[in-house]
Design a protein around this motif. Structure first.
Motif, PDB file in Angstrom:
ATOM      1  N   LYS A 112      24.088  -8.162  25.768  1.00  0.00           N
ATOM      2  CA  LYS A 112      25.284  -9.002  25.854  1.00  0.00           C
ATOM      3  C   LYS A 112      25.236 -10.160  24.858  1.00  0.00           C
ATOM      4  O   LYS A 112      26.052 -11.079  24.953  1.00  0.00           O
ATOM      5  CB  LYS A 112      25.415  -9.545  27.279  1.00  0.00           C
ATOM      6  CG  LYS A 112      25.531  -8.467  28.345  1.00  0.00           C
ATOM      7  CD  LYS A 112      25.596  -9.079  29.737  1.00  0.00           C
ATOM      8  CE  LYS A 112      25.663  -7.994  30.806  1.00  0.00           C
ATOM      9  NZ  LYS A 112      25.685  -8.577  32.181  1.00  0.00           N
ATOM     10  N   ASN A 114      26.109 -12.430  22.147  1.00  0.00           N
ATOM     11  CA  ASN A 114      27.430 -12.592  21.527  1.00  0.00           C
ATOM     12  C   ASN A 114      27.293 -13.241  20.153  1.00  0.00           C
ATOM     13  O   ASN A 114      26.838 -14.378  20.042  1.00  0.00           O
ATOM     14  CB  ASN A 114      28.327 -13.442  22.440  1.00  0.00           C
ATOM     15  CG  ASN A 114      29.792 -13.300  22.095  1.00  0.00           C
ATOM     16  OD1 ASN A 114      30.172 -13.352  20.928  1.00  0.00           O
ATOM     17  ND2 ASN A 114      30.627 -13.117  23.109  1.00  0.00           N
ATOM     18  N   TYR A 115      27.685 -12.508  19.113  1.00  0.00           N
ATOM     19  CA  TYR A 115      27.577 -13.010  17.756  1.00  0.00           C
ATOM     20  C   TYR A 115      28.588 -14.137  17.485  1.00  0.00           C
ATOM     21  O   TYR A 115      28.258 -15.120  16.811  1.00  0.00           O
ATOM     22  CB  TYR A 115      27.825 -11.895  16.742  1.00  0.00           C
ATOM     23  CG  TYR A 115      26.717 -10.872  16.613  1.00  0.00           C
ATOM     24  CD1 TYR A 115      25.950 -10.490  17.712  1.00  0.00           C
ATOM     25  CD2 TYR A 115      26.446 -10.280  15.387  1.00  0.00           C
ATOM     26  CE1 TYR A 115      24.955  -9.536  17.578  1.00  0.00           C
ATOM     27  CE2 TYR A 115      25.451  -9.329  15.243  1.00  0.00           C
ATOM     28  CZ  TYR A 115      24.705  -8.952  16.354  1.00  0.00           C
ATOM     29  OH  TYR A 115      23.725  -8.014  16.229  1.00  0.00           O
ATOM     30  N   SER A 116      29.807 -13.970  17.959  1.00  0.00           N
ATOM     31  CA  SER A 116      30.910 -14.865  17.591  1.00  0.00           C
ATOM     32  C   SER A 116      31.047 -16.077  18.509  1.00  0.00           C
ATOM     33  O   SER A 116      31.433 -17.159  18.063  1.00  0.00           O
ATOM     34  CB  SER A 116      32.234 -14.095  17.570  1.00  0.00           C
ATOM     35  OG  SER A 116      32.449 -13.450  18.824  1.00  0.00           O
ATOM     36  N   GLU A 122      21.994 -17.516  23.624  1.00  0.00           N
ATOM     37  CA  GLU A 122      21.994 -17.176  22.196  1.00  0.00           C
ATOM     38  C   GLU A 122      21.345 -18.291  21.368  1.00  0.00           C
ATOM     39  O   GLU A 122      20.554 -18.014  20.460  1.00  0.00           O
ATOM     40  CB  GLU A 122      23.435 -16.945  21.707  1.00  0.00           C
ATOM     41  CG  GLU A 122      24.020 -15.587  22.089  1.00  0.00           C
ATOM     42  CD  GLU A 122      24.519 -15.526  23.509  1.00  0.00           C
ATOM     43  OE1 GLU A 122      25.055 -14.491  23.917  1.00  0.00           O
ATOM     44  OE2 GLU A 122      24.372 -16.519  24.242  1.00  0.00           O
ATOM     45  N   ASN A 146      23.730  -3.108  21.428  1.00  0.00           N
ATOM     46  CA  ASN A 146      24.568  -4.298  21.603  1.00  0.00           C
ATOM     47  C   ASN A 146      25.973  -4.030  21.047  1.00  0.00           C
ATOM     48  O   ASN A 146      26.130  -3.440  19.965  1.00  0.00           O
ATOM     49  CB  ASN A 146      23.926  -5.486  20.873  1.00  0.00           C
ATOM     50  CG  ASN A 146      24.722  -6.757  21.018  1.00  0.00           C
ATOM     51  OD1 ASN A 146      25.720  -6.956  20.336  1.00  0.00           O
ATOM     52  ND2 ASN A 146      24.275  -7.632  21.896  1.00  0.00           N
ATOM     53  N   ASN A 148      28.272  -6.104  19.895  1.00  0.00           N
ATOM     54  CA  ASN A 148      28.553  -6.831  18.655  1.00  0.00           C
ATOM     55  C   ASN A 148      27.836  -6.211  17.463  1.00  0.00           C
ATOM     56  O   ASN A 148      28.336  -6.256  16.341  1.00  0.00           O
ATOM     57  CB  ASN A 148      28.135  -8.299  18.802  1.00  0.00           C
ATOM     58  CG  ASN A 148      29.078  -9.094  19.665  1.00  0.00           C
ATOM     59  OD1 ASN A 148      29.967  -9.778  19.174  1.00  0.00           O
ATOM     60  ND2 ASN A 148      28.901  -9.008  20.979  1.00  0.00           N
ATOM     61  N   TYR A 149      26.663  -5.632  17.708  1.00  0.00           N
ATOM     62  CA  TYR A 149      25.921  -4.961  16.632  1.00  0.00           C
ATOM     63  C   TYR A 149      26.748  -3.805  16.080  1.00  0.00           C
ATOM     64  O   TYR A 149      26.778  -3.570  14.863  1.00  0.00           O
ATOM     65  CB  TYR A 149      24.586  -4.466  17.185  1.00  0.00           C
ATOM     66  CG  TYR A 149      23.743  -3.696  16.200  1.00  0.00           C
ATOM     67  CD1 TYR A 149      22.967  -4.352  15.251  1.00  0.00           C
ATOM     68  CD2 TYR A 149      23.692  -2.291  16.237  1.00  0.00           C
ATOM     69  CE1 TYR A 149      22.177  -3.642  14.352  1.00  0.00           C
ATOM     70  CE2 TYR A 149      22.915  -1.578  15.353  1.00  0.00           C
ATOM     71  CZ  TYR A 149      22.157  -2.263  14.409  1.00  0.00           C
ATOM     72  OH  TYR A 149      21.386  -1.558  13.527  1.00  0.00           O
ATOM     73  N   ILE A 151      30.128  -3.514  16.439  1.00  0.00           N
ATOM     74  CA  ILE A 151      31.380  -4.040  15.896  1.00  0.00           C
ATOM     75  C   ILE A 151      31.181  -4.606  14.494  1.00  0.00           C
ATOM     76  O   ILE A 151      32.007  -4.386  13.596  1.00  0.00           O
ATOM     77  CB  ILE A 151      31.957  -5.127  16.835  1.00  0.00           C
ATOM     78  CG1 ILE A 151      32.387  -4.507  18.168  1.00  0.00           C
ATOM     79  CG2 ILE A 151      33.122  -5.862  16.184  1.00  0.00           C
ATOM     80  CD1 ILE A 151      32.847  -5.518  19.195  1.00  0.00           C
ATOM     81  N   TYR A 152      30.079  -5.309  14.293  1.00  0.00           N
ATOM     82  CA  TYR A 152      29.805  -5.966  13.011  1.00  0.00           C
ATOM     83  C   TYR A 152      29.033  -5.060  12.045  1.00  0.00           C
ATOM     84  O   TYR A 152      28.201  -5.539  11.261  1.00  0.00           O
ATOM     85  CB  TYR A 152      29.045  -7.269  13.237  1.00  0.00           C
ATOM     86  CG  TYR A 152      29.901  -8.374  13.795  1.00  0.00           C
ATOM     87  CD1 TYR A 152      30.600  -9.237  12.958  1.00  0.00           C
ATOM     88  CD2 TYR A 152      30.025  -8.556  15.167  1.00  0.00           C
ATOM     89  CE1 TYR A 152      31.391 -10.249  13.472  1.00  0.00           C
ATOM     90  CE2 TYR A 152      30.816  -9.562  15.694  1.00  0.00           C
ATOM     91  CZ  TYR A 152      31.501 -10.404  14.845  1.00  0.00           C
ATOM     92  OH  TYR A 152      32.290 -11.401  15.363  1.00  0.00           O
TER      93      TYR A 152
END
Length: 226
Positions: A112, A114-116, A122, A146, A148-149, A151-152
């Motif tokens: 979970k 969260n990059y953004s 985090e 993950n 975000n992994y 998505i990015y």
């Protein structure tokens, strides 16, 4: 009194050593057995002051040859040694959680990450990444599942890299080792120091206990002779 000074010094060191704060913050997530670093520091300081006062009582009892003060001193020394035994048993219990539950819990939290919109977890993990030059728990592969992994475009958190390529962290540039191994080595170093200090303190307390009993018996024999 020396033992009290050691506890007091170690408690102050724990409170003011910043790298330990982030380390315990990460390890205490979802764990009820690991206390916060502030609780540990204040408990050590409190114990240090308490043991120092007990040392003064023992000193006064020896100088005045007071059976009452020496008896009180012996009682508190036994109480302190019993407390140290409980702490040792607690540490054994904690080691089982350390080997199994904590790594699995942290890996679940990584899913979970969260990059953004980073939260406290985090921020704490990013500090650990940079401090220990590591990535993930067992390695960068911990981020594969993950969201975000994915998505990015399979980019890792920026804190996993020492250098960035066009502002992103690629796995080829990421730290190869997981943080769990680095933290283990770091804590092992502190553990050796703590065990060595603990043995010295226990020997001092045992010696003080024996001497206090001897002085107490001497005063009883002297009173009987009189």
């Amino acid at each position: 009194m020396l033992s009290g000074g050691a506890f007091l010094s170690f408690g102050i060191l724990v409170l003011y050593k910043r790298d330990l704060h982030e380390l315990f913050a990460i390890l205490s997530y979802d764990s009820h057995l690991i206390p916060s670093i502030h609780i540990i520091g204040y408990v050590l300081i409190g114990m240090g002051i308490f043991i120092f006062i007990i040392g003064l009582i023992g000193c006064c009892g020896s100088v005045r040859e007071s059976r009452c003060l020496l008896g009180l001193y012996v009682f508190f020394i036994i109480l302190i040694m019993g407390g140290e035994l409980i702490v040792a048993m607690y540490t054994v219990l904690l080691s089982k959680e350390w080997d199994t539950r904590i790594p699995n819990t942290l890996k679940r939290r990584l899913l979970k990450y969260n990059y953004s919109i980073p939260q406290q977890f985090e921020y704490d993990l990013d500090i650990i990444h940079k401090q220990f030059a590591c990535c993930g728990i067992d390695g960068p592969s911990d981020f594969y599942n993950n969201i975000n992994y994915k998505i990015y475009d399979h980019h890792l958190p920026l804190s996993c890299c020492n250098r960035l390529l066009n502002g992103v962290c690629l796995e080829m540039d990421a730290y190869r080792f997981g943080c769990y191994k680095a933290i283990n080595e770091y804590i092992h170093l502190y553990s050796i120091l703590i065990v060595a200090i603990g043995i010295v303190i226990a020997l001092c307390e045992l010696t003080a206990l024996i001497l206090a009993v001897c002085v107490c018996r001497y005063t009883i024999d002297e009173d009987d002779f009189d």
